[in-house]
Design an enzyme around this catalytic site. Structure first.
Site, PDB file in Angstrom:
ATOM      1  N   TYR A  98      36.044  16.477  57.791  1.00  0.00           N
ATOM      2  CA  TYR A  98      36.885  15.363  57.356  1.00  0.00           C
ATOM      3  C   TYR A  98      38.360  15.667  57.567  1.00  0.00           C
ATOM      4  CZ  TYR A  98      32.920  12.789  55.623  1.00  0.00           C
ATOM      5  OH  TYR A  98      31.769  12.087  55.557  1.00  0.00           O
ATOM      6  N   GLU A 197       7.469  28.143  52.990  1.00  0.00           N
ATOM      7  CA  GLU A 197       8.192  27.039  53.625  1.00  0.00           C
ATOM      8  C   GLU A 197       8.389  25.849  52.669  1.00  0.00           C
ATOM      9  OE1 GLU A 197       6.421  25.504  57.206  1.00  0.00           O
ATOM     10  OE2 GLU A 197       7.888  23.883  57.366  1.00  0.00           O
ATOM     11  N   ASP A 249       3.589  26.184  57.166  1.00  0.00           N
ATOM     12  CA  ASP A 249       2.610  25.258  57.745  1.00  0.00           C
ATOM     13  C   ASP A 249       2.145  25.800  59.083  1.00  0.00           C
ATOM     14  OD1 ASP A 249       2.840  23.477  55.648  1.00  0.00           O
ATOM     15  OD2 ASP A 249       4.303  22.176  56.674  1.00  0.00           O
TER      16      ASP A 249
END
Lengths: 366, 644
Positions: A98, A197, A249
């Site tokens: 910004y 995870e 996973d």
């Protein structure tokens, strides 16, 4: 807290400005060289045991409009960092983005651009983002286990935290700065740490008391782990000699999570030795597990297949374990989730799956 | 079965009336359906008016109005400021098929067969039963004549039913009012297109068009000079039919074959005449009136065997590149096209008939990018609206591979797709139409070839333009870089190090490494020069009302690291008059201005300036610049000079 000496950082930043300035004086097209940050340019560093950038370099020069813009932004960012050091302030990457709105020609079009350039600056100066007084807005993940940490709080007082007794079920939250000046390990009584995870699986292990039943430190990765999480894991491993296993996973994206922990990420290969834990092991869920445990599956998408194929050419996945597993997964065309293990009941993962796998890996004794 | 005798047959044999002829052939005459009939009627009327005005040297002011009656009856009104028609001729011109003055003349004109306007009157009478009203005024100080005419379809004669003299404000002119069956709803777009197109190729005419609902369209006049009047020529031997040859010999005043050939045909000098006679195996003092058919045949064959000079092309009246460009610009204002290019071929000949091709191409702006390009086809300044597929203009365009020129064209054949309008104008003493309705030009190889050559020339200009644009855009980027970003980088690095800002010039030339040529064209309206009365009392004539000075400024900057010296050429339109030129040019012709520029040191610039008069605003809107004695790859903004 020890007051950090920034004079080295400043002189490294000034080197960039000096290089450009001298190019002008020598009538040479202003340019900066930096290592190429792609898959094709990472090499295994035998000494450090991690993957680092190779010798290929990319040149940013003012011959093209894009190159010139990059140089200008680099100068602005370098100047901004110098200024922060001078006034003893720090900012998040998002705040810097910004602030760059006011940089006129040098402003960024997206935060992605400014984040990448901050990394470029690290790569060029061989400094860390923390040296630049820049921090990420994402926090580190959660930890539960028989581990006592001493943290220097914002009031500049030291506070001991036991990661079971002093925390709730959400665990200890890893701060963005995990350097010794901020946290130190006081004591530990655990056999291994398991990096998980998904939040759902982390909570399952917490609820089932896996940390106490199996003398484990549970670390939640929150998807692709933040730098501080990886650094925290690295320190657990090197300072406390805790073996690390990674539980994710069963899909190509999860393998990359493992790779970033074990071998170093491509984006941050310049600080791999600082973030990666080469001795960490992949626990699962592996494609073989899908077959061995007969897990519920989904079909691989086109993106999954492409990611798997890309991993076959990724230098970090060139051992027989990964080659075998990835090829198997491409063959069966399936993927699965950690929580698919619930097929056999809520306790199956803690009572059967993990103990079996950990024993197989030699972490749990029979 | 009894045999039929010739006598009995003869009872059935009779002259076919014009009405019957018309009824049977209305589709080939352009009256096949009510939509076509409306468009054809407007077309015949307007063509007639334009021809009449031009023949009388009057700048045409044409008024077209369509009123919608009951059912599909339309009242069509066409009015012009032409010379008018003398009373005696009115029934002939408007009420008799195949009557006219232009049929026998060999020169470029719109109508030729004389079927035109009378066919509209006949069509109106056949479909509505109403008679046409003609008003004509031939002198400002005489009243106008009003006639109502009917066609006696058996005799091919017009009858004047009502005759009156009336007051009409116009100094001279003709007005025709005819009721016809026509489909305005469907024909609306075609009528508009036809009038707009007509206006494009007739920039000297003003056309006002009023639709049934009162909507008025004004197609303005954008050029105050009439087209050059085409002169009549004699037939060229290559184009003459055997029958015509025999007929000509019968009517000639010449008593000997050689003088017959020399006086009645064009391009026949002594040498050619003798060569033809010798090839035909005839005697030059043969009396043409007594020649046998075999002798004519030999003569006709001999024409083809001898090389005869092409006929003179004075008989043609092309529009000219400047006017085509100006017209297209005027009509496409709303589209704000990126550029307009034109090409004009020299006159050529097919079968002894002179013809000339001119083309124009409008590119970019708001034109749709994913539709086939729009074709505007013209023959002798008349728009061709139908049968696009069967026209030689279409096939010529289709056979060019437009993909090379930045347009889409699947398989490199057919009408390309892209943001463009193509205009083609064929002028000829005899346009080889495929049919009587005159909507498509026949597939004549010579014409097709000329159209192709003209479009290729246009396409090359387009390519050059696009190429130039791309290169400029790239260099423009660098410009941005050296003028905005580089100084910022230098400033910032100096600031961080607390050092003085380094000098940038050398690095700028190193990055640019080109000679940059930039140009701008502007216009200045100059007030009408004072009219001076000379002692003799004559006022000096002025060529044009008011005037525009076109000012072209060219900036040449040497961004190479070494000094550069080269020659610069700027192309100028042929009809322009060159005014002030700086620096001093080394050569000025009617096509270009040439400068031998002095050595330009690195990082220095040269201003080049010239003025053109005799053009209207916008006629010259982009410089075509060329360079010589320098590697053209170093130069942005000019191409290699390929010689005169």
């Amino acid at each position: 807290m020890v007051k950090k000496d920034y004079s080295d950082v400043i002189s490294k930043i000034d080197m960039i400005a000096l290089k450009i300035y001298n190019d002008f004086l020598k009538t040479e097209v202003p340019s900066i060289d930096l290592p190429t940050r792609t898959k094709a340019n990472i090499r295994f560093d035998e000494k450090l045991n991690v993957w680092k950038y190779g010798n290929n370099t990319t040149q940013r020069n003012a011959k093209s409009l894009d190159g010139a813009y990059m140089l200008l932004r680099t100068m602005y960012m370098a100047d901004f960092i110098k200024e922060m050091i001078r006034v003893n302030k720090s900012s998040t990457l998002r705040e810097m983005y910004y602030i760059s709105e006011g940089w006129d020609l040098a402003k960024f079009h997206s935060q992605q651009e400014s984040n990448l350039l901050a990394e470029d600056l690290e790569v060029i100066t061989k400094c860390m983002r923390e040296d630049f007084k820049l921090r990420p807005e994402e926090d580190g993940a959660r930890v539960i286990g028989n581990l006592t940490i001493e943290e220097v709080t914002r009031n500049n007082t030291k506070k001991k935290i036991h990661c079971q007794d002093d925390v709730g079920d959400a665990g200890y939250s890893i701060p963005y700065n995990v350097e010794p000046e901020k946290i130190t390990f006081k004591s530990v009584d655990a056999d291994f740490a398991i990096a998980i995870e998904t939040g759902g699986m982390f909570d399952r292990l917490v609820e089932n008391g896996f940390d106490t039943t199996h003398r484990a430190i549970l670390v939640h990765l929150k998807g692709q782990p933040a730098r501080s999480t990886r650094r925290f894991i690295k320190r657990l491993n090197t300072e406390l000699n805790i073996p690390i296993v990674v539980f994710t996973d069963c899909d190509p994206w999860s393998y990359r999570i493992f790779a970033s922990i074990a071998y170093g990420a491509i984006k941050t290969a310049h600080i791999s030795e600082y973030l990666a834990t080469p001795s960490s092991q992949f626990l699962g869920v592996t494609p073989s597990d899908i077959e061995n445990y007969d897990l519920p599956t989904d079909n691989l998408t086109k993106e999954d297949i492409n990611a798997l194929k890309s991993e076959l050419t990724d230098p970090r996945f060139q051992d027989s374990f990964w080659k075998g597993e990835i090829k198997l997964q491409l063959k069966i065309g399936k993927k699965s989730e950690q929580q698919a293990l619930a097929k056999y009941g809520l306790d199956y993962v803690t009572d059967t799956y993990l103990p079996e796998k950990l024993t197989e890996m030699g972490i749990l004794k029979k | 079965m009894a045999t039929v005798t010739a006598l009995e047959l003869a009872k059935k044999q009779k002259e076919i009336s014009v009405a019957e002829f018309f009824e049977r052939n209305k589709h080939i005459l352009g009256f096949g359906n009510q939509t076509r009939a409306l468009v054809t009627s407007v077309k015949e009327g307007v063509d007639n008016s334009l021809d009449a005005c031009e023949e009388a040297n009057i700048l045409p002011d044409i008024y077209v109005e369509i009123q919608n009656g009951e059912d599909s009856e339309c009242k069509l009104i066409i009015e012009d400021n032409g010379p008018g028609v003398v009373k005696k001729q009115i029934p002939h011109i408007f009420g008799r098929l195949l009557y006219g003055s232009r049929f026998h003349a060999i020169r470029q004109s719109r109508g030729q067969q004389g079927i035109g306007i009378s066919a509209v009157v006949l069509y109106g009478q056949l479909t509505t039963g109403k008679h046409a009203r003609i008003i004509s005024k031939i002198k400002p100080d005489r009243p106008a004549i009003m006639n109502e005419i009917a066609i006696d379809t058996n005799k091919n004669r017009a009858e004047v039913l009502n005759e009156d003299t009336i007051h009409w404000d116009k100094p001279t002119g003709t007005r025709i009012e005819v009721s016809i069956l026509g489909d305005f709803k469907r024909g609306k777009r075609f009528v508009y297109d036809y009038l707009q197109s007509t206006s494009i190729v007739n920039p000297h005419a003003q056309i006002i068009y009023r639709e049934p609902d009162g909507t008025e369209h004004v197609f303005e006049r954008i050029c105050e000079t009439l087209p050059r009047k085409p002169s009549e020529i004699k037939p060229h031997p290559y184009g003459v039919e055997l029958g015509t040859l025999i007929k000509m010999a019968k009517h000639t005043k010449a008593r000997q074959l050689n003088s017959f050939l020399k006086t009645e045909f064009s391009s026949m000098g002594d040498r050619t005449t003798n060569a033809v006679i010798e090839k035909a195996g005839l005697e030059k003092n043969l009396n043409p009136k007594t020649m046998t058919r075999d002798q004519f045949l030999a003569l006709h064959k001999a024409f083809k065997k001898v090389k005869i000079m092409a006929p003179s092309t004075d008989c043609l009246s092309p529009i000219g590149e400047t006017l085509i460009k100006r017209s297209l610009k005027h009509e496409t204002q709303e589209i704000s096209p990126e550029f307009i290019v034109t090409a004009s071929r020299p006159a050529s000949v097919y079968s002894g008939n002179p013809f000339q091709v001119e083309v124009g191409l409008v590119y970019g702006g708001k034109l749709p990018k994913d539709e086939p390009v729009k074709l505007l086809r013209f023959a002798n300044r008349v728009p061709l609206l139908y049968q696009q597929g069967g026209c030689v203009i279409t096939s010529a365009i289709s056979s060019i591979d437009w993909r090379r020129y930045g347009l889409n064209q699947p398989s490199g054949k057919g009408i390309p797709t892209g943001p463009a309008i193509f205009l083609a104008h064929v002028s000829s003493t005899l346009i080889p139409f495929t049919s009587e309705s005159k909507e498509a030009i026949a597939d004549v190889p010579e014409i097709e070839n000329e159209i192709k050559l003209a479009f290729r020339e246009c396409a090359r200009k387009v390519q050059q333009h696009i190429h130039k644009k791309v290169r400029r855009a790239k260099t423009r980027e660098k410009f941005d870089l050296i003028t905005r970003i580089l100084p910022e980088i230098a400033k910032k690095s100096a600031h961080m190090l607390n050092k003085p800002v380094p000098v940038l010039d050398p690095i700028i030339t190193k990055i640019m490494d080109v000679v940059w040529i930039e140009d701008a064209v502007e216009y200045e309206e100059v007030p009408r020069p004072m009219v001076q009365t000379t002692l003799t009392g004559e006022t000096e004539s002025m060529e044009k009302k008011g005037g525009t000075i076109t000012k072209s400024r060219i900036l040449v900057v040497n961004y190479k690291q070494t000094p550069q010296k080269f020659n610069l050429y700027a192309l100028i339109p042929e009809d322009a008059i060159v005014g002030t030129v700086t620096p001093k040019p080394s050569k000025v012709t009617d096509r270009f201005i040439k400068w031998n520029l002095d050595t330009i040191p690195s990082a220095s610039k040269v201003d080049v300036y010239f003025e053109l008069a005799g053009l209207e605003k916008g006629d010259f809107d982009e410089n075509e610049l060329y360079v010589e004695n320098i590697n053209p790859a170093y130069v942005i903004g000019a191409d290699k000079w390929e010689g005169d």
